[in-house]
Design an enzyme around this catalytic site. Structure first.
Site, PDB file in Angstrom:
ATOM      1  N   ASP A 105     -19.537  -0.044 -63.683  1.00 10.35           N
ATOM      2  CA  ASP A 105     -18.137  -0.447 -63.810  1.00 10.35           C
ATOM      3  C   ASP A 105     -18.101  -1.979 -63.712  1.00 10.35           C
ATOM      4  O   ASP A 105     -18.372  -2.665 -64.687  1.00 10.35           O
ATOM      5  CB  ASP A 105     -17.377   0.282 -62.689  1.00 10.35           C
ATOM      6  CG  ASP A 105     -15.876   0.114 -62.742  1.00 10.35           C
ATOM      7  OD1 ASP A 105     -15.328   0.044 -63.842  1.00 10.35           O
ATOM      8  OD2 ASP A 105     -15.243   0.053 -61.679  1.00 10.35           O
ATOM      9  N   PHE A 154     -10.220   6.101 -65.517  1.00  4.87           N
ATOM     10  CA  PHE A 154     -10.841   6.653 -64.316  1.00  4.87           C
ATOM     11  C   PHE A 154     -11.328   8.055 -64.664  1.00  4.87           C
ATOM     12  O   PHE A 154     -10.546   8.912 -65.074  1.00  4.87           O
ATOM     13  CB  PHE A 154      -9.868   6.682 -63.136  1.00  4.87           C
ATOM     14  CG  PHE A 154     -10.602   6.870 -61.848  1.00  4.87           C
ATOM     15  CD1 PHE A 154     -11.128   5.779 -61.171  1.00  4.87           C
ATOM     16  CD2 PHE A 154     -10.820   8.142 -61.337  1.00  4.87           C
ATOM     17  CE1 PHE A 154     -11.860   5.953 -60.001  1.00  4.87           C
ATOM     18  CE2 PHE A 154     -11.542   8.323 -60.166  1.00  4.87           C
ATOM     19  CZ  PHE A 154     -12.070   7.226 -59.500  1.00  4.87           C
ATOM     20  N   ARG A 167     -16.377  16.707 -58.486  1.00  9.96           N
ATOM     21  CA  ARG A 167     -17.781  16.453 -58.837  1.00  9.96           C
ATOM     22  C   ARG A 167     -18.396  17.651 -59.555  1.00  9.96           C
ATOM     23  O   ARG A 167     -19.366  17.522 -60.292  1.00  9.96           O
ATOM     24  CB  ARG A 167     -18.616  16.178 -57.578  1.00  9.96           C
ATOM     25  CG  ARG A 167     -18.284  14.876 -56.869  1.00  9.96           C
ATOM     26  CD  ARG A 167     -19.359  14.592 -55.824  1.00  9.96           C
ATOM     27  NE  ARG A 167     -18.941  13.616 -54.836  1.00  9.96           N
ATOM     28  CZ  ARG A 167     -19.113  12.297 -54.947  1.00  9.96           C
ATOM     29  NH1 ARG A 167     -19.665  11.796 -56.031  1.00  9.96           N
ATOM     30  NH2 ARG A 167     -18.726  11.488 -53.996  1.00  9.96           N
TER      31      ARG A 167
HETATM   32  P1  IMP Z   1     -19.421  -0.913 -59.778  1.00 11.08           P
HETATM   33  O1  IMP Z   1     -20.144  -1.474 -58.593  1.00 11.08           O
HETATM   34  O2  IMP Z   1     -18.035  -1.476 -59.913  1.00 11.08           O
HETATM   35  O3  IMP Z   1     -20.197  -1.014 -61.070  1.00 11.08           O
HETATM   36  O4  IMP Z   1     -19.115   0.581 -59.455  1.00 11.08           O
HETATM   37  C1  IMP Z   1     -19.981   1.575 -59.597  1.00 11.08           C
HETATM   38  C2  IMP Z   1     -19.516   2.771 -58.796  1.00 11.08           C
HETATM   39  O5  IMP Z   1     -18.092   2.888 -58.718  1.00 11.08           O
HETATM   40  C3  IMP Z   1     -19.980   4.006 -59.502  1.00 11.08           C
HETATM   41  O6  IMP Z   1     -21.287   4.343 -59.097  1.00 11.08           O
HETATM   42  C4  IMP Z   1     -18.946   5.028 -59.105  1.00 11.08           C
HETATM   43  O7  IMP Z   1     -19.317   5.615 -57.883  1.00 11.08           O
HETATM   44  C5  IMP Z   1     -17.682   4.213 -58.890  1.00 11.08           C
HETATM   45  N1  IMP Z   1     -16.818   4.326 -60.070  1.00 11.08           N
HETATM   46  C6  IMP Z   1     -16.608   3.411 -61.031  1.00 11.08           C
HETATM   47  N2  IMP Z   1     -15.769   3.869 -61.972  1.00 11.08           N
HETATM   48  C7  IMP Z   1     -15.434   5.135 -61.603  1.00 11.08           C
HETATM   49  C8  IMP Z   1     -14.612   6.163 -62.184  1.00 11.08           C
HETATM   50  O8  IMP Z   1     -14.015   6.034 -63.264  1.00 11.08           O
HETATM   51  N3  IMP Z   1     -14.551   7.329 -61.504  1.00 11.08           N
HETATM   52  C9  IMP Z   1     -15.185   7.539 -60.318  1.00 11.08           C
HETATM   53  N4  IMP Z   1     -15.982   6.621 -59.757  1.00 11.08           N
HETATM   54  C10 IMP Z   1     -16.108   5.421 -60.388  1.00 11.08           C
END
Ligand code: IMP
Length: 184
Positions: A105, A154, A167
């Site tokens: 993300d 999301f 999940r």
């Molecule tokens: P980042 O550090 O922002 O890249 O976030 C990564 C983590 O955020 C992922 O491993 C997910 O656990 C959570 N995450 C990011 N987007 C989503 C989503 O759309 N749904 C659920 N979890 C998310």
């Protein structure tokens, strides 16, 4: 099932996920064809279904390990602190490693984990993420393999949660809240 203020719209089917994993597994086998053993590292908890399907497609000698992180937002600096809640059980120095993430993300989680694991001097390390939301990226990082690129929605299912729920869905779905019909 209790009532929820949202519904879930299917975005990627179980069949599409399975087909994509088959293709990705072949590419990973090619990349690691000369590996004595590949350490497949899953990022808990979101990758638990993805890693289990992926390793079963890999015709390689593998070991499976897990790492768990938590991240805390900081609204004033737009930076994020990523903490290790559970570290690997095994050593990775001089070894071949594949890091398996559910979603990239902002990229903070993957970039932190890569830095940490690189400092342990693996022989070769690659990353795979089932989903990628490139429009949300805050740090310059890309996974070596991506299952699917998705817009800024999301999503839940196939290991990925919303408030720890959903999940267990066999597909990837997009959360749509009942009040405005959209999630962003
Ligand atoms: P980042 O550090 O922002 O890249 O976030 C990564 C983590 O955020 C992922 O491993 C997910 O656990 C959570 N995450 C990011 N987007 C989503 C989503 O759309 N749904 C659920 N979890 C998310």
């Amino acid at each position: 099932m209790p009532e929820r203020p949202y519904f879930i719209e299917q975005l990627i089917t179980a069949k599409e996920i399975a087909a994509r994993i088959e293709t990705l597994a072949k590419e990973i086998e090619t990349e690691f064809y000369n590996s004595e053993k590949l350490v497949v590292v899953g990022l808990l908890r979101g990758s638990f279904i993805f890693i289990s399907d992926l390793v079963r497609e890999l015709d390689l000698c593998t070991e499976v390990d897990f790492i768990e992180t938590s991240s805390y937002g900081n609204n004033t600096t737009s930076s994020r602190e990523v903490r290790i809640l559970k570290d690997l059980r095994g050593e990775i120095e001089g070894r071949d490693v594949l890091v398996v993430e559910d979603i990239v993300d902002t990229g903070y989680t993957l970039s932190h984990v890569i830095k940490l694991l690189e400092s342990r001097r693996p022989r070769k390390m690659r990353t795979i993420a089932l989903l990628d939301k490139p429009s949300r990226r805050a740090v310059k990082i890309n996974s070596d393999w991506i299952g699917f690129e998705i817009p800024d929605n999301f999503v839940v299912g196939y290991g990925i949660d919303f408030a720890q729920e959903n999940r267990n869905l066999p597909y990837i779905g997009k959360i749509r809240f009942a009040d405005n019909g959209e999630n962003n």
